[in-house]
Design a protein around this motif. Structure first.
Motif, PDB file in Angstrom:
ATOM      1  N   HIS A  84      -3.183   3.047  -0.477  1.00 17.18           N
ATOM      2  CA  HIS A  84      -1.941   2.025  -0.104  1.00 17.18           C
ATOM      3  C   HIS A  84      -1.691   2.144   1.488  1.00 17.18           C
ATOM      4  O   HIS A  84      -1.829   3.396   1.985  1.00 17.18           O
ATOM      5  CB  HIS A  84      -0.903   2.197  -0.910  1.00 17.18           C
ATOM      6  CG  HIS A  84       0.370   1.260  -0.511  1.00 17.18           C
ATOM      7  ND1 HIS A  84       0.522   0.258  -1.391  1.00 17.18           N
ATOM      8  CD2 HIS A  84       1.240   1.401   0.229  1.00 17.18           C
ATOM      9  CE1 HIS A  84       1.495  -0.210  -0.878  1.00 17.18           C
ATOM     10  NE2 HIS A  84       1.986   0.266   0.294  1.00 17.18           N
ATOM     11  N   ASP A  85      -1.466   1.159   1.949  1.00 17.90           N
ATOM     12  CA  ASP A  85      -1.314   1.432   3.439  1.00 17.90           C
ATOM     13  C   ASP A  85      -0.112   0.213   4.004  1.00 17.90           C
ATOM     14  O   ASP A  85      -0.234  -0.938   3.319  1.00 17.90           O
ATOM     15  CB  ASP A  85      -2.436   1.261   4.195  1.00 17.90           C
ATOM     16  CG  ASP A  85      -1.860   1.921   5.792  1.00 17.90           C
ATOM     17  OD1 ASP A  85      -0.985   2.567   5.934  1.00 17.90           O
ATOM     18  OD2 ASP A  85      -2.802   1.618   6.751  1.00 17.90           O
ATOM     19  N   THR A  86       0.477   0.369   4.883  1.00 21.45           N
ATOM     20  CA  THR A  86       1.528  -0.586   5.646  1.00 21.45           C
ATOM     21  C   THR A  86       1.369  -0.365   6.948  1.00 21.45           C
ATOM     22  O   THR A  86       1.340   0.688   7.576  1.00 21.45           O
ATOM     23  CB  THR A  86       2.880  -0.288   5.041  1.00 21.45           C
ATOM     24  OG1 THR A  86       3.025  -0.296   3.462  1.00 21.45           O
ATOM     25  CG2 THR A  86       3.927  -1.591   5.532  1.00 21.45           C
ATOM     26  N   HIS A  87       1.535  -1.627   7.831  1.00 20.55           N
ATOM     27  CA  HIS A  87       1.616  -1.600   9.307  1.00 20.55           C
ATOM     28  C   HIS A  87       2.372  -2.752   9.678  1.00 20.55           C
ATOM     29  O   HIS A  87       2.619  -3.714   9.064  1.00 20.55           O
ATOM     30  CB  HIS A  87       0.232  -1.753   9.832  1.00 20.55           C
ATOM     31  CG  HIS A  87      -0.708  -0.652   9.970  1.00 20.55           C
ATOM     32  ND1 HIS A  87      -0.545   0.376  10.985  1.00 20.55           N
ATOM     33  CD2 HIS A  87      -1.496  -0.043   9.072  1.00 20.55           C
ATOM     34  CE1 HIS A  87      -1.519   1.480  10.887  1.00 20.55           C
ATOM     35  NE2 HIS A  87      -1.889   1.250   9.511  1.00 20.55           N
ATOM     36  N   ARG A  88       3.034  -2.184  10.836  1.00 19.27           N
ATOM     37  CA  ARG A  88       4.269  -3.224  11.295  1.00 19.27           C
ATOM     38  C   ARG A  88       3.591  -4.261  11.906  1.00 19.27           C
ATOM     39  O   ARG A  88       2.520  -4.136  12.762  1.00 19.27           O
ATOM     40  CB  ARG A  88       4.880  -2.165  12.125  1.00 19.27           C
ATOM     41  CG  ARG A  88       6.221  -2.798  12.440  1.00 19.27           C
ATOM     42  CD  ARG A  88       7.332  -1.545  12.831  1.00 19.27           C
ATOM     43  NE  ARG A  88       6.781  -0.764  13.673  1.00 19.27           N
ATOM     44  CZ  ARG A  88       6.520  -0.790  14.954  1.00 19.27           C
ATOM     45  NH1 ARG A  88       7.118  -1.774  15.733  1.00 19.27           N
ATOM     46  NH2 ARG A  88       6.032   0.263  15.661  1.00 19.27           N
ATOM     47  N   LEU A 125      -8.531  -1.866   5.494  1.00 19.71           N
ATOM     48  CA  LEU A 125      -9.737  -0.735   5.549  1.00 19.71           C
ATOM     49  C   LEU A 125      -9.095   0.726   5.506  1.00 19.71           C
ATOM     50  O   LEU A 125      -9.575   1.405   4.974  1.00 19.71           O
ATOM     51  CB  LEU A 125     -10.636  -0.700   6.863  1.00 19.71           C
ATOM     52  CG  LEU A 125     -11.324  -2.017   7.343  1.00 19.71           C
ATOM     53  CD1 LEU A 125     -12.164  -1.820   8.311  1.00 19.71           C
ATOM     54  CD2 LEU A 125     -12.129  -2.366   5.946  1.00 19.71           C
ATOM     55  N   HIS A 126      -7.880   0.766   5.906  1.00 16.83           N
ATOM     56  CA  HIS A 126      -7.032   1.963   5.595  1.00 16.83           C
ATOM     57  C   HIS A 126      -6.946   2.422   3.931  1.00 16.83           C
ATOM     58  O   HIS A 126      -7.095   3.490   3.661  1.00 16.83           O
ATOM     59  CB  HIS A 126      -5.825   2.103   6.420  1.00 16.83           C
ATOM     60  CG  HIS A 126      -6.024   2.131   8.218  1.00 16.83           C
ATOM     61  ND1 HIS A 126      -4.875   2.189   8.873  1.00 16.83           N
ATOM     62  CD2 HIS A 126      -7.137   2.048   8.785  1.00 16.83           C
ATOM     63  CE1 HIS A 126      -5.387   2.187  10.014  1.00 16.83           C
ATOM     64  NE2 HIS A 126      -6.695   2.207  10.170  1.00 16.83           N
ATOM     65  N   ALA A 127      -6.467   1.301   3.415  1.00 14.73           N
ATOM     66  CA  ALA A 127      -6.317   1.614   2.193  1.00 14.73           C
ATOM     67  C   ALA A 127      -7.635   1.904   1.310  1.00 14.73           C
ATOM     68  O   ALA A 127      -7.564   2.642   0.394  1.00 14.73           O
ATOM     69  CB  ALA A 127      -5.651   0.242   1.451  1.00 14.73           C
TER      70      ALA A 127
HETATM   71 MG    MG Z   1      -2.858   2.894   8.389  1.00 19.42          MG
END
Ligand code: MG
Length: 165
Positions: free
Chosen positions: A12-16, A46-48
């Motif tokens: 899981h990932d989140t970016h602003r 891609l991070h998730a």
């Molecule tokens: Mg990230």
């Protein structure tokens, strides 16, 4: 392929989101008036995926492999990070079978970019395009995603541990 074990991982990932930055999701540049903020190129999808693959193999997470305290990771191409994670799990005797992902973005609509994302991800992972799922959801105007303050992504990955490892 002689499989010892199947392993599932989640990421899981989140970016602003901020105005005037490039937006890259799943390795695909998407025209938009806002882009994602992060130490690397902030490719949330891609991070998730990287975390899901590392998690399935019991090999930690993206932050351990590529700490944001390391200036060498600044602006880093997330495809390169994913590729390195794939190399690490392959060395551990794992084969990636499939990944399935959801991107949470109010805007822009991602429908027309999903195929390119799947192709890019499949290419980096070395698997067939039909082994990569990319789905898109909005935030229905609610929370940080719905208010266009952030984009999130989730991924499930299935890996096989090969015999002899
Ligand atoms: Mg990230």
């Amino acid at each position: 392929m002689n499989v010892n074990q199947l392993r599932v991982g989640i990421g899981h990932d989140t970016h602003r989101l901020e105005p005037g930055r490039p937006l890259k999701i799943g390795g695909v540049e998407i025209p938009h008036d806002r882009g994602l903020v992060g130490h690397s190129d902030a490719d949330v999808l891609l991070h998730a995926i990287t975390d899901a693959i590392l998690g399935a193999a019991g090999m930690g997470d993206i932050g351990e492999l590529f700490p944001d305290s390391d200036p060498g990771n600044a602006g880093r191409d997330s495809s390169e990070m994913l590729q390195m994670a794939c190399g690490q799990v392959a060395e551990g005797g794992f084969q990636i079978l499939n990944v399935d992902c959801t991107v949470f973005a109010e805007k822009p609509r991602l429908t027309s970019f999903k195929r390119a994302m799947r192709e890019h991800i499949a290419n980096v992972l070395g698997i067939a395009v039909d082994c990569v799922g990319v789905k898109a959801k909005t935030g229905e105007g609610l929370d940080a995603v719905g208010q266009q303050q952030a984009i999130g992504a989730e991924c499930a990955a299935l890996l096989a541990k090969l015999e002899g490892h």
